[in-house]
Motif scaffolding. Structure first.
Motif, PDB file in Angstrom:
ATOM      1  N   UNK A  46       0.813  -1.219   0.000  1.00 37.33           N
ATOM      2  CA  UNK A  46       0.000   0.000   0.000  1.00 37.33           C
ATOM      3  C   UNK A  46       0.846   1.268   0.000  1.00 37.33           C
ATOM      4  N   UNK A  47       0.579   2.086  -0.908  1.00 35.50           N
ATOM      5  CA  UNK A  47       1.069   3.476  -0.982  1.00 35.50           C
ATOM      6  C   UNK A  47       0.078   4.187  -1.881  1.00 35.50           C
ATOM      7  N   UNK A  54       6.977   9.068   0.524  1.00 36.23           N
ATOM      8  CA  UNK A  54       6.869  10.475   0.145  1.00 36.23           C
ATOM      9  C   UNK A  54       8.106  10.962  -0.618  1.00 36.23           C
ATOM     10  N   UNK A  55       9.093  10.106  -0.719  1.00 35.10           N
ATOM     11  CA  UNK A  55      10.292  10.511  -1.454  1.00 35.10           C
ATOM     12  C   UNK A  55       9.989  10.511  -2.967  1.00 35.10           C
ATOM     13  N   UNK A  56      10.382  11.592  -3.603  1.00 40.00           N
ATOM     14  CA  UNK A  56      10.077  11.780  -5.036  1.00 40.00           C
ATOM     15  C   UNK A  56      11.373  11.822  -5.830  1.00 40.00           C
ATOM     16  N   UNK A  57      11.368  11.125  -6.934  1.00 42.11           N
ATOM     17  CA  UNK A  57      12.507  11.151  -7.887  1.00 42.11           C
ATOM     18  C   UNK A  57      12.026  11.802  -9.193  1.00 42.11           C
ATOM     19  N   UNK A 113       7.280   9.276   5.047  1.00 41.41           N
ATOM     20  CA  UNK A 113       8.384   8.336   4.997  1.00 41.41           C
ATOM     21  C   UNK A 113       8.909   8.154   3.584  1.00 41.41           C
ATOM     22  N   UNK A 114       9.294   6.895   3.407  1.00 41.90           N
ATOM     23  CA  UNK A 114       9.871   6.609   2.098  1.00 41.90           C
ATOM     24  C   UNK A 114       8.853   6.723   0.982  1.00 41.90           C
ATOM     25  N   UNK A 121       7.225   8.552  -6.849  1.00 44.26           N
ATOM     26  CA  UNK A 121       7.581   8.188  -5.472  1.00 44.26           C
ATOM     27  C   UNK A 121       8.032   6.735  -5.435  1.00 44.26           C
ATOM     28  N   UNK A 122       8.318   6.261  -4.217  1.00 42.00           N
ATOM     29  CA  UNK A 122       8.851   4.922  -4.104  1.00 42.00           C
ATOM     30  C   UNK A 122       7.826   3.856  -4.435  1.00 42.00           C
ATOM     31  N   UNK A 123       6.576   4.227  -4.330  1.00 40.39           N
ATOM     32  CA  UNK A 123       5.534   3.262  -4.637  1.00 40.39           C
ATOM     33  C   UNK A 123       5.251   3.195  -6.126  1.00 40.39           C
TER      34      UNK A 123
END
Length: 816
Positions: free
Chosen positions: A235-236, A275-278, A272-273, A323-325
Motif C-alpha cells: 500500500x502506498x 513520500x520521497x520523489x525522484x 516516509x519513504x 515516489x517509491x511506490x
C-alpha cells in the motif's frame, strides 16, 4: 513507394503549385512549387525554364543558377529539360520538425540580367515515419490497495509526421484489471493512461504484462509498441503532484554552461519513504537532451551545452515525479531561448567581375553581394557600405542583395587597381561588423598617345662620319599598359636634295636611336630637319611627332683651291711681266685662292715658299699680292720663279702651292726676244714623248739642208722685220708691266691698256693695234683673236691664232 492514389494527389498538388508559382511571378518575383518528401535524387520539382519564360537551352547561356547561402543545396537545375530537380533526399521532418507547413526558399540568379527570382518549394508530408516510444519498456509499480479507477501515465509515442500521418490512436492488450484511456492535451497531443478497473491482489498476481500499441492514420498504417510491466506493491495510495502543470523560462542564448534555469517541484502527501520523489525527463528530444540536465533529487534543470538561438529558439520537454511506490505525476517545461547579437553579418559575393575597362560608364556593375545576419530583430538588421574615398557605391537590389557599382569614371593611369572593402554592420548592441575585400583591376584601353621627353631635339655630327654611326636617341613614354604602351619609332617621309630622307638616316623602331646611312658632307648640306613619329601598338594606335634638327659640323677636309693664276692645260708655264723700272712694292700679280670649308678651316694665309731670287719679291700674308721687295737691277735674271703656298687654319692645316713665273723686261719686244728662255721645263710627261721627238729630229734632219737655204733667203727680210719691232717697242715703253704670258701663247694682264700685236714673217702682214683704254685684265680679247694673224718671232717661234699658245720651231726642239 508512394501508393497510386497518393501519387495522383501529389501530381495534382504539384500542378497546383506550379500554377500558383506562375501567378505569383506575374505580380512579384517568387515562384511556388509543391512536392512530396522523400523523392529520389533528380526528381522533377517544376519546369523552372518555362516559369522564367526561357527555353531549356537558355538556362546555361544566360547563366541561370541557384544561389547558395552556405546550407546544403537541396535542389539543382537540369539544363537539358529546364527543370528544377532534387539534389538529394528531402526529409520534411528533418527540415521542418513540428511545423505544420514546410516551405523551403531558394534564389535563382539570372546573371546576364543580374536578376534574382525567389522560389518557394513546399514539402508535403508522407507517412514515412512510424510512431515511436522513447522507452520500449515501462515498469509501473502499483500498490495493491490502489483504488479502482486510479490512472497511471503510459509512455507517450511520438510521430514526426503531421496531419493524418501523425499519431492517431493507442491500443492496449487485454487485461481484466486494466483498461486504456487516451487524454488529449491542450497542445493537441494524445496521452495514454492506464486505468485500474479491478482491485489488485499481489498474492494473486504480482506482475501484469501488457503491450501498448501506437498507430498513425497513414496508408498503410504504421504502428509501434511498448511493453508495460505492472509491479504490484504494498500500500502506498498517494501519488506525487507538481505545483504547476507547466513551467516556462526564457534564457539568453549566451548563458554559461552549467547555469540553473528553473526548479520543478512535486510533493507526495504520503509519509516516509513513500513520500520521497525522484525526478526524470518523461519526454525530451535528442537536441534538448544534449543541452539540458535534470537533477533527479532536487528537480533543477540546468544547461550542459551551449545554446544557439539560430539553431533552435524553443525547447519543450516533460518531467516526471515518481515516489517509491511508483506513483508519478507529470509536468511540461517550456524553455525559450532569447537572441543576443552573437553573429556578425555574412557577406557572400554572388557574382564578381575582377576586371573592368577604364572607360566603363558610371554605374557599371562590379559585384552582386548577399548580406545576411543569422540573428533576429535589430540584431539581424544590417547596414552595408564602402569607403567614402573610393569611386564606388552600393545599391540594394533585391531582398538582402546589394549591387556594387562604379560611381565615377575610372582612370587606369591614375589608379591601376582597387582594393574595395565592403563593411557590413548590424544594429545590435554592441554592433558587430564584417569586412569583405574585393580586388578590382582596371583594364587598360589605348587612351594615351606616346609623349616625347623633349619638345624638340637637336643633334650634331661631324662630316665624313662612318656609315651606321649613331647620332642621337629619342625617347617617348606611353602611360598605357601592355601593347598599348609599346612604342615604335619611325621617320616621317620627306625628301632632301631630291632624295628620300630614308636614304640619309634611319631610326631603330624599338630603341629610338637615329643612325646615319651615309657619310655627310658639310659642303653639300649643313643641316637636316626631320620629323620622328612615335606610335603605340594599341588596336587603334595613337601617335605623336617631334621635330629633330641635325646639324653637320665642318671638318678640315678641303685643301685651298687656286683660282688665279690659272695653270694652263697645255703644259706651258704662265708668266707675269714686271718692268725693270718697277719701284719696291710694285704689284706684280695676285694669287687668288678659296677654301670650300667654313670658319677657321677656310681662313687662308699666303707665304712665299721658294724664290729663284730671294728677297726680290714678297707675298701678302692675307691678300696673296705678289709685290717687288726692292728695285729691279740689270743683273736680275729676266725669268723669276716664285712658289707661293696657300694654307688654311684647320687642324691639321691643309695647303696648296702655285708656281708663278715673272718675266723682268721693260718692253714687249724684250720679252719676245727672250721668250725662248722662258720655256717651261719639261714635265715628267716629256719622257713619254722621247720616241716622238727622235722621229721628229730625224725628219727635220732630212729637210735641214732645204731649211738652211730657205733661211738664208729669209735673212734678208729679217732685218726689215727687226726694224718694225723696234718701232713698235718704242711705242710700248710706257705700258704698265703687270702681264701674264704663256710660253706657247701671249696673254697679258694689264692694269690700264690692252694691246693686240700680230707679227708675221712678211712685214707687210704685221701690225700693231692700239685700241682705246678698257681696263681689261686680258691682253687680247676673243674678238681680236679672230682678227689677228699668227706671229713669227725671229724665225724661232710662232703664236697660235687663239693668242694663248706659243709654238716652238723645229730649231728649238732640236736644241733640246
Amino acid at each position: 513507394m508512394i501508393p497510386a492514389r497518393m501519387h495522383g494527389d501529389c501530381k495534382k498538388l504539384v500542378l497546383l503549385g506550379v500554377l500558383l508559382g506562375v501567378l505569383w511571378e506575374t505580380g512579384g518575383t517568387q515562384i511556388y512549387y509543391s512536392v512530396p518528401e522523400e523523392l529520389e535524387k533528380g526528381s522533377r520539382v517544376g519546369n523552372i525554364a518555362k516559369d522564367l519564360g526561357l527555353e531549356p537551352q537558355e538556362l546555361e547561356e544566360r547563366g541561370v543558377r541557384i544561389v547558395s547561402r552556405g546550407r546544403t543545396q537541396l535542389f539543382a537545375l537540369n539544363p537539358r529539360s529546364g527543370s528544377l530537380v532534387t539534389a538529394g533526399r528531402i526529409d520534411r521532418e528533418e527540415l521542418c520538425m513540428g511545423a505544420v507547413k514546410c516551405q523551403l526558399t531558394l534564389e535563382i540568379l539570372m546573371e546576364d540580367q543580374v536578376k534574382i527570382y525567389g522560389v518557394v518549394v513546399e514539402v508535403r508530408d508522407i507517412n514515412d515515419n512510424a510512431p515511436y516510444f522513447q522507452e520500449g519498456e515501462l515498469e509501473i509499480k502499483m500498490s495493491e490497495n490502489a483504488a479502482k479507477g486510479m490512472r497511471f501515465p503510459l509512455p507517450h509515442a511520438w510521430d514526426p509526421d503531421i496531419g493524418k500521418n501523425s499519431l492517431q490512436s493507442y491500443d492496449l492488450s487485454s487485461d481484466t484489471h486494466f483498461s486504456l484511456d487516451v487524454q488529449s492535451g491542450a497542445d493537441g497531443n494524445k496521452y495514454p493512461e492506464l486505468v485500474l478497473e479491478r482491485a489488485l491482489d499481489r498474492e494473486e498476481k504480482a506482475v501484469h504484462h501488457m503491450v501498448l500499441t501506437a498507430s498513425d492514420g497513414g496508408d498503410p498504417v504504421r504502428t509501434s509498441t511498448a511493453c508495460i510491466r505492472v509491479m504490484v506493491l504494498d500500500a502506498n495510495d498517494n501519488a506525487p503532484a507538481f505545483a504547476q502543470s507547466e513551467y516556462r523560462v526564457s534564457v539568453p542564448e549566451n548563458v554559461a554552461v552549467g547555469t540553473k534555469l528553473l526548479l520543478v517541484n512535486a510533493t507526495d502527501p504520503d509519509e516516509g519513504s513513500n513520500a520521497e520523489v525522484m525526478y526524470s525527463f518523461r519526454y525530451v528530444d535528442n537536441k534538448a537532451a544534449q543541452l539540458f540536465e535534470l537533477d533527479c533529487n532536487l528537480g533543477t534543470i540546468s544547461t550542459i551545452g551551449e545554446l544557439n538561438y539560430e539553431e533552435s529558439g524553443f525547447y519543450e520537454m516533460e518531467v516526471q515525479a515518481t515516489d517509491n511506490a511508483g506513483y508519478s505525476a507529470r509536468a511540461k517545461v517550456l524553455i525559450t531561448v532569447l537572441d543576443v547579437n552573437d553573429n556578425a553579418p555574412e557577406v557572400v559575393v554572388t557574382s564578381l567581375s575582377s576586371s573592368i575597362p577604364e572607360n566603363s560608364p558610371r554605374g557599371t556593375l562590379i559585384a552582386l553581394l548577399n548580406v545576411n545576419d543569422q540573428d533576429s530583430g535589430e540584431n539581424g538588421r544590417v547596414t552595408c557600405f564602402v569607403q567614402r574615398n573610393l569611386p564606388f557605391k552600393l545599391e540594394k537590389s533585391y531582398g538582402n542583395y546589394y549591387s556594387l557599382m562604379t560611381d565615377t569614371l575610372l582612370d587606369r593611369e591614375l589608379v591601376p587597381s582597387y582594393n574595395i572593402t565592403v563593411m557590413a554592420t548590424d544594429r545590435g548592441s554592441p554592433p558587430l561588423s564584417t569586412e569583405t575585400d574585393i580586388t578590382l583591376n582596371v583594364a587598360d584601353i589605348n587612351d594615351n598617345a606616346p609623349a616625347f621627353s623633349q619638345a624638340s631635339y637637336s643633334a650634331y655630327i661631324l662630316e665624313n662620319n662612318p656609315r651606321g654611326a649613331s647620332i642621337i636617341s629619342v625617347t617617348a613614354y606611353d602611360p598605357d599598359y601592355g601593347e598599348n604602351a609599346q612604342v615604335t619609332y619611325s621617320l616621317v617621309e620627306d625628301t632632301l636634295q631630291g632624295a628620300p630622307l630614308s636614304s640619309y638616316v634611319s631610326i631603330n623602331s624599338d630603341t629610338g636611336v637615329l643612325y646615319a646611312l651615309r657619310s655627310f658632307d658639310y659642303e653639300q648640306f649643313r643641316d637636316l630637319e626631320l620629323q620622328v613619329m612615335a606610335r603605340d601598338s594599341g588596336d587603334l594606335p595613337l601617335s605623336s611627332n617631334v621635330s629633330l634638327s641635325l646639324f653637320v659640323l665642318d671638318q678640315n677636309d678641303n685643301s685651298p683651291e687656286i683660282l688665279f693664276p690659272v695653270v694652263p692645260t697645255d703644259g706651258s708655264t704662265g708668266v707675269e711681266l714686271a718692268p725693270r723700272s718697277a719701284e719696291p712694292g710694285y704689284l706684280v700679280t695676285k694669287v687668288v685662292a678659296v677654301d670650300r670649308d667654313s670658319g677657321q678651316n677656310a681662313w687662308l694665309s699666303y707665304r712665299l715658299l721658294k724664290a729663284s731670287e730671294p728677297g726680290l719679291f714678297s707675298v701678302g700674308l692675307h691678300t696673296g699680292e705678289v709685290r717687288t721687295a726692292r728695285a729691279l737691277l740689270e743683273r736680275d735674271a729676266i725669268k723669276q720663279s716664285l712658289v707661293v703656298a696657300v694654307q688654311d687654319q684647320g687642324q691639321p692645316p691643309l695647303s696648296a702651292t702655285v708656281t708663278v713665273t715673272v718675266a723682268v723686261a721693260d718692253s714687249i719686244p724684250d720679252v719676245l726676244a727672250d721668250l725662248g728662255s722662258l720655256e717651261s721645263p719639261a714635265s715628267s710627261d716629256d719622257s713619254g714623248l722621247t720616241l716622238y721627238l727622235v722621229v721628229a729630229v730625224a725628219a727635220v734632219s732630212c729637210v735641214f739642208l732645204a731649211f738652211v737655204i730657205v733661211l738664208l733667203a729669209l735673212r734678208l727680210r729679217h732685218w726689215h722685220t727687226s726694224r718694225l719691232l723696234q718701232a713698235s717697242g718704242s711705242g710700248l715703253t710706257g705700258v704698265p708691266a703687270s702681264q701674264f704670258v704663256g710660253v706657247d701663247g701671249v696673254r697679258a694682264f694689264l692694269q690700264t691698256y690692252s694691246h693686240e700685236v700680230s707679227l708675221t714673217a712678211d712685214s707687210r702682214g704685221s701690225h700693231v693695234i692700239f685700241p682705246q683704254p678698257n681696263y681689261a685684265d686680258t691682253l687680247i680679247s676673243q674678238e681680236s683673236c679672230g682678227k689677228s694673224e699668227p706671229l713669227l718671232l725671229s724665225g724661232d717661234s710662232v703664236f697660235s691664232k687663239d693668242n694663248r699658245a706659243l709654238i716652238q720651231t723645229p730649231r728649238n726642239l732640236y736644241e733640246h
